[in-house]
Design a protein around this motif. Structure first.
Motif, mmCIF file in Angstrom:
data_model
loop_
_atom_site.group_PDB
_atom_site.id
_atom_site.type_symbol
_atom_site.label_atom_id
_atom_site.label_comp_id
_atom_site.label_asym_id
_atom_site.label_seq_id
_atom_site.Cartn_x
_atom_site.Cartn_y
_atom_site.Cartn_z
ATOM 1 N N UNK A 158 5.081 -47.169 121.249
ATOM 2 C CA UNK A 158 5.765 -45.885 121.106
ATOM 3 C C UNK A 158 6.443 -45.556 122.419
ATOM 4 N N UNK A 159 7.408 -44.675 122.340
ATOM 5 C CA UNK A 159 8.173 -44.291 123.528
ATOM 6 C C UNK A 159 8.728 -42.886 123.326
ATOM 7 N N UNK A 160 8.927 -42.139 124.402
ATOM 8 C CA UNK A 160 9.449 -40.777 124.254
ATOM 9 C C UNK A 160 10.811 -40.751 123.563
ATOM 10 N N UNK A 161 11.011 -39.721 122.772
ATOM 11 C CA UNK A 161 12.277 -39.572 122.064
ATOM 12 C C UNK A 161 13.466 -39.442 122.990
ATOM 13 N N UNK A 167 9.712 -34.498 115.663
ATOM 14 C CA UNK A 167 11.165 -34.612 115.732
ATOM 15 C C UNK A 167 11.820 -33.308 116.160
ATOM 16 N N UNK A 168 12.896 -33.454 116.890
ATOM 17 C CA UNK A 168 13.710 -32.339 117.365
ATOM 18 C C UNK A 168 13.026 -31.539 118.480
ATOM 19 N N UNK A 169 11.877 -31.996 118.963
ATOM 20 C CA UNK A 169 11.222 -31.354 120.098
ATOM 21 C C UNK A 169 11.569 -32.195 121.319
ATOM 22 N N UNK A 197 8.538 -33.388 123.539
ATOM 23 C CA UNK A 197 7.358 -34.006 122.920
ATOM 24 C C UNK A 197 7.679 -34.987 121.796
ATOM 25 N N UNK A 198 8.945 -35.199 121.509
ATOM 26 C CA UNK A 198 9.317 -36.153 120.464
ATOM 27 C C UNK A 198 8.886 -37.561 120.881
ATOM 28 N N UNK A 199 8.333 -38.332 119.926
ATOM 29 C CA UNK A 199 7.849 -39.680 120.203
ATOM 30 C C UNK A 199 8.322 -40.609 119.089
#
Length: 163
Positions: free
Chosen positions: A123-126, A149-151, A154-156
């Protein structure tokens, strides 16, 4: 010591924490500056040595420092599971050496070192668009889920690679 392409790989030890923390801090802070406009940011303990101590030394991982010309330039931490669905926990390279194919060479080393892997997960930050490009376009992962999503902070992105 194991070698792959022009890189050397050695298990991470307590003595490596300081230099790896410096490199990790530069790498994560650069991403945070570039994509969030903030001076600092990364996972808990990324800039104190606690992240590397916890995940590379005190967890059931395979962790390697990466050397180029006998100098530490990055690291990779993976979990190798009995079901052969393995997890890439962290891969980082000194930002001063980015865009030279080093990250991809590290990933290829991991793939050839663990040939029984059926699936890789990570996983990786959005916000980390360079990571998305690297994992999807260079390493062959697919985005399978977006958490929060859309944060922006904190999106991942959750990624998988079927072998």
């Amino acid at each position: 010591m194991e070698a792959y392409e022009n890189l050397q790989f050695q298990p991470i030890t307590e003595e490596d924490i300081a230099v790896l923390t410096e490199i990790m801090t530069r790498a994560f802070d650069l991403d945070t500056q570039q994509f969030l406009g903030q001076a600092k940011g990364g996972p808990t303990g990324y800039d104190t040595g606690e992240f590397i101590r916890k995940w590379a030394l005190e967890s059931p991982t395979q962790s390697y420092k990466v050397l180029l010309d006998k100098k530490v330039i990055g690291a990779v931490i993976v979990w190798i599971n009995e079901n052969n669905e393995n997890y890439l926990g962290n891969l980082f390279v000194d930002p001063l050496l980015e865009n030279r194919g080093i990250g991809l060479a590290i990933w290829r080393y991991i793939e050839q070192k663990y040939p029984n892997t059926k699936k890789w997960l990570t996983d990786t930050p959005g916000y980390s668009k360079r990571n998305h490009h690297f994992y999807v376009n260079k390493c062959g992962f697919k985005i399978v889920k977006i958490v929060n999503p859309m944060n922006r902070e904190d999106e991942m992105y959750v990624l998988e690679k079927e072998m």
